[in-house]
Design a protein around this motif. Structure first.
Motif, mmCIF file in Angstrom:
data_model
loop_
_atom_site.group_PDB
_atom_site.id
_atom_site.type_symbol
_atom_site.label_atom_id
_atom_site.label_comp_id
_atom_site.label_asym_id
_atom_site.label_seq_id
_atom_site.Cartn_x
_atom_site.Cartn_y
_atom_site.Cartn_z
ATOM 1 N N GLU A 1 92.849 75.316 -29.037
ATOM 2 C CA GLU A 1 92.027 75.022 -27.857
ATOM 3 C C GLU A 1 92.124 73.554 -27.471
ATOM 4 O O GLU A 1 92.246 73.215 -26.282
ATOM 5 C CB GLU A 1 90.580 75.414 -28.146
ATOM 6 N N ALA B 1 95.463 72.925 -25.830
ATOM 7 C CA ALA B 1 95.496 73.446 -24.460
ATOM 8 C C ALA B 1 94.760 72.520 -23.504
ATOM 9 O O ALA B 1 95.216 72.283 -22.372
ATOM 10 C CB ALA B 1 94.888 74.843 -24.427
ATOM 11 N N LYS B 2 93.632 71.956 -23.946
ATOM 12 C CA LYS B 2 92.895 71.021 -23.092
ATOM 13 C C LYS B 2 93.709 69.754 -22.821
ATOM 14 O O LYS B 2 93.741 69.259 -21.698
ATOM 15 C CB LYS B 2 91.567 70.666 -23.756
ATOM 16 N N LYS B 3 94.384 69.235 -23.850
ATOM 17 C CA LYS B 3 95.209 68.046 -23.653
ATOM 18 C C LYS B 3 96.367 68.321 -22.699
ATOM 19 O O LYS B 3 96.701 67.492 -21.848
ATOM 20 C CB LYS B 3 95.734 67.558 -25.002
ATOM 21 N N ALA B 4 96.993 69.489 -22.846
ATOM 22 C CA ALA B 4 98.105 69.847 -21.960
ATOM 23 C C ALA B 4 97.631 69.986 -20.518
ATOM 24 O O ALA B 4 98.295 69.534 -19.578
ATOM 25 C CB ALA B 4 98.751 71.141 -22.434
ATOM 26 N N ALA B 5 96.454 70.599 -20.323
ATOM 27 C CA ALA B 5 95.921 70.741 -18.966
ATOM 28 C C ALA B 5 95.581 69.382 -18.362
ATOM 29 O O ALA B 5 95.778 69.151 -17.169
ATOM 30 C CB ALA B 5 94.688 71.634 -18.996
ATOM 31 N N LYS B 6 95.096 68.462 -19.176
ATOM 32 C CA LYS B 6 94.764 67.124 -18.684
ATOM 33 C C LYS B 6 96.020 66.370 -18.260
ATOM 34 O O LYS B 6 96.031 65.659 -17.260
ATOM 35 C CB LYS B 6 94.022 66.359 -19.780
ATOM 36 N N LYS B 7 97.107 66.545 -19.006
ATOM 37 C CA LYS B 7 98.363 65.885 -18.630
ATOM 38 C C LYS B 7 98.916 66.441 -17.328
ATOM 39 O O LYS B 7 99.478 65.716 -16.512
ATOM 40 C CB LYS B 7 99.385 66.058 -19.753
ATOM 41 N N VAL B 8 98.759 67.743 -17.099
ATOM 42 C CA VAL B 8 99.264 68.356 -15.865
ATOM 43 C C VAL B 8 98.469 67.881 -14.664
ATOM 44 O O VAL B 8 99.015 67.592 -13.604
ATOM 45 C CB VAL B 8 99.195 69.899 -15.996
ATOM 46 N N GLN B 9 97.154 67.750 -14.784
ATOM 47 C CA GLN B 9 96.317 67.323 -13.678
ATOM 48 C C GLN B 9 96.523 65.848 -13.356
ATOM 49 O O GLN B 9 96.476 65.450 -12.203
ATOM 50 C CB GLN B 9 94.846 67.575 -14.022
ATOM 51 N N LYS B 10 96.777 65.019 -14.315
ATOM 52 C CA LYS B 10 96.930 63.582 -14.094
ATOM 53 C C LYS B 10 98.381 63.270 -13.743
ATOM 54 O O LYS B 10 99.291 63.548 -14.513
ATOM 55 C CB LYS B 10 96.534 62.821 -15.362
#
Length: 303
Positions: free
Chosen positions: A216, A219-228
């Protein structure tokens, strides 16, 4: 009888179990409660408070191993209802299952179950299995034991019989049954102090929770990299925002410069093939001119 006045365990069965226990064919798992032995000041060791703090038996399981020590059948269980808030029956069940796992047993059989309230705990501590599925698992354990050649607890006469010959013996013949394998079951104090490490499934459950939490977080770190957006794109966006914007007049002149060659070309195309004396050609030219003029006005050009 102290805990179950209508218990089906009587003197005859107790005598049989004692004989089986001597041959390591029957066992009793006990759960004892040890409270703090230190008494408050002013209380003697013979006081009722001291008796309550003495070690007490709060749960027990009676059963016997079979099928070459790969299965264990629990015949009956009990727990002290005065300590039901501690759930001693569940603690003993999971501690006993962990003991069986470490001893190499594969099946922990709690017997049949029905809608009786006394049976409601079984689906909570074990997996429900149909009779045919259970017998298939039991036969698989027996075949593995026979092919491996291990016969713990079997007497020399029975062990000397070939497998095929022993299978042809009637069920009433003691030599027909697989070895009980009681040597696998540990005796004495198995767990001096029960913690989560001694409860079956607790370590695996904690490891599973840690893996899920790690997944989990990843997944949160990966989502943060995609948004930034990347640093280079953020810098380019700030540069564009800081650059001065051109005036509306300048934009209009640029639009005029880009459109005027097209207007001239359209005019030449529409005029060149027509004669100046032809009235229809003049009308078509005027109409085309008005269309182009209106387009220029729409785009913001000055007159």
């Amino acid at each position: 009888k102290e805990h179950h006045s209508d218990s089906w365990v009587g003197p005859n069965l107790e005598a049989v179990w004692l004989k089986m226990a001597e041959a390591k064919r029957a066992f009793a798992f006990e759960l004892w409660l040890h409270e703090d032995p230190h008494l408050p000041a002013g209380q003697e060791a013979t006081s009722p408070a001291a008796e309550q703090r003495a070690p007490r038996l709060i749960a027990a399981d009676f059963g016997h191993p079979h099928t070459a020590g790969l299965a264990y059948y629990v015949t009956t269980r009990f727990f002290d209802r005065d300590f039901r808030t501690l759930q001693p029956g569940f603690i003993l069940a999971f501690a006993e299952a962990e003991c069986m796992r470490r001893a190499g047993l594969e099946l922990w059989d709690l017997g049949g179950a029905d809608k009786s309230p006394m049976m409601s705990y079984k689906p909570q501590v074990a997996i429900e299995m149909g009779r045919s599925a259970f017998l298939r698992r039991l036969r698989e354990c027996r075949r593995r034991a026979e092919h491996s050649g291990s016969s713990p607890g079997m007497d020399e006469v029975s062990a000397a019989l070939p497998i095929d010959q022993r299978r042809r013996l009637p069920l009433t013949d003691p030599r027909a049954a697989p070895a009980p394998g009681g040597n696998r079951i540990p005796t004495g104090m198995v767990f001096p102090d029960i913690s989560e490490e001694e409860l079956w499934g607790a370590v695996m459950l904690r490891a599973k929770e840690e893996r899920l939490k790690a997944a989990e977080d990843a997944a949160k770190k990966a989502a943060k990299k995609v948004q930034k957006p990347p640093k280079a794109k953020r810098k380019a966006a700030r540069t564009e925002e800081a650059a001065p914007t051109s005036s509306p007049a300048a934009q209009s002149s640029q639009n005029a410069q880009s459109v005027s060659p097209q207007v001239a070309a359209d005019a030449e195309v529409s005029v060149s093939p027509q004669s100046e004396d032809d009235a229809k050609a003049k009308a078509a030219f005027q109409q085309r001119f008005m269309v182009v003029f209106k387009e220029l006005l729409t785009k913001g050009l000055s007159r």
